[in-house]
Design an enzyme around this catalytic site. Structure first.
Site, PDB file in Angstrom:
ATOM      1  N   SER A 140       0.855  -1.190   0.000  1.00 20.24           N
ATOM      2  CA  SER A 140       0.000   0.000   0.000  1.00 20.24           C
ATOM      3  C   SER A 140       0.888   1.235   0.000  1.00 20.24           C
ATOM      4  CB  SER A 140      -0.870   0.001   1.261  1.00 20.24           C
ATOM      5  OG  SER A 140      -1.543   1.233   1.400  1.00 20.24           O
ATOM      6  N   TYR A 154      -1.446  -1.581  10.268  1.00 27.38           N
ATOM      7  CA  TYR A 154      -1.651  -1.623   8.816  1.00 27.38           C
ATOM      8  C   TYR A 154      -0.423  -1.093   8.069  1.00 27.38           C
ATOM      9  CZ  TYR A 154      -3.808  -1.367   4.241  1.00 27.38           C
ATOM     10  OH  TYR A 154      -4.081  -1.559   2.905  1.00 27.38           O
TER      11      TYR A 154
END
Ligand SMILES: NC(=O)c1ccc[n+]([C@@H]2O[C@H](COP(=O)([O-])OP(=O)(O)OC[C@H]3O[C@@H](n4cnc5c(N)ncnc54)[C@H](OP(=O)(O)O)[C@@H]3O)[C@@H](O)[C@H]2O)c1
Length: 268
Positions: A140, A154
């Site tokens: 990401s 995350y």
């Protein structure tokens, strides 16, 4: 010659389903895994019809430490080896670290870090031996900048996938095995519905910042073919990635402290 096989995790929706269609369109048989068997079956039927390739579906929960082994055992039982691996399955765990249950964090690490590492570890030696392989780790944009408050592991897990991909990319140089980390920004998929932040992120982000799952997966496929270690899809995301590299972490942390709440749900 038998067709090559692509194993795609998180293939029941979003970017993973898009990857499955793309690999099939390029002549790969596809093995689709995720928890929702019905979604996998529907996608497999559609892919077989459109692309005429063989499809396999394996329902598995990657939070179960036994899942990677079970998935590869199922493929072996069908006499198949993995030529392309897309480690795509993932989700966001909302809330502040101290306010969440450790078991949820442990499962998160298993799905986001341990399972993709194990799958890559188990298939890469065979790829090198056969002088062909593709490994795409879906990371990401969040993995290319300092972590924000909320969804605490995350960014850390995605940063891990970027560094892991870079190292493996170097280790497999000149072997015919290509390793890439794909770093999407905001992407239309089920991701923000699953973690309950759809309204929050829709309110806070302009439409031009968003890409479709098909475009993101196509970028990932091309990056792996070109053997680029890190791929950031879309011009705005590329600009953000460059800024994140150039600006001091202190500035970025200050920015995330003031703006992070617009994108991340910090309620447990
Ligand atoms: N959407 C974004 O804005 C965005 C941005 C950057 C990076 N990403 C990354 O892109 C990847 C794909 O996400 P997406 O946007 O396509 O989201 P999505 O539409 O929600 O798809 C996530 C996929 O992961 C699977 N999955 C989740 N937990 C799993 C588990 N415990 N075991 C097995 N499979 C599991 C889901 O399948 P089941 O529910 O059927 O198990 C689903 O197929 C993720 O790694 C995500 O972190 C997304």
């Amino acid at each position: 010659m038998a067709r090559r096989l692509a194993l795609i995790t998180g293939a029941s929706a979003g970017i993973g389903a898009a990857f499955a269609r793309i690999y099939a369109a390029h002549g790969y048989d596809v093995a689709l895994t995720a928890r929702r068997a019905d979604k996998l079956t529907a996608l497999a039927e559609d892919i077989s019809l459109r692309a005429g390739v063989e499809t396999l579906t394996i329902a598995a929960d990657l939070a179960d430490p036994a899942a990677p082994d079970a998935i590869l055992a199922e493929l072996a039982a069908h006499g198949r080896q993995v030529d392309a691996l897309v480690n795509n399955a993932g989700y966001g765990l909302t809330g502040l670290f101290a306010e969440t249950d450790w078991h949820d964090q442990k499962d998160f690490i298993q799905v986001m870090v341990t399972a993709p590492s194990e799958l890559a570890h188990r298939v890469v030696a065979g790829m090198v031996e056969r002088r062909f392989g593709r490994i795409v780790n879906v990371a990401s944009l969040a993995g290319l900048m300092p972590g924000a408050a909320g969804h605490t592991l995350y960014a850390a897990s995605k940063s891990y996938l970027v560094r892991f991909s870079q190292s493996l990319h170097l280790e497999t140089a000149n072997t015919g095995v290509h390793v890439s980390a794909l770093c999407p920004g905001f992407t239309y998929s089920e991701f923000h519905d699953v973690n309950g932040t759809r309204d929050l992120v829709t309110r806070s982000t302009p439409g031009w910042l968003w890409l479709g799952a098909d475009e993101v997966a196509a970028n990932g496929y091309e990056a792996a073919e070109a053997n680029r270690p890190v791929c950031v899809p879309g011009a705005p995301n590329k600009a953000i990635a460059v800024l994140a590299k150039l600006l001091p972490d202190e500035w970025l942390l200050a920015l995330l402290a003031s703006q992070g709440g617009r994108f991340r749900n910090t309620r447990a």
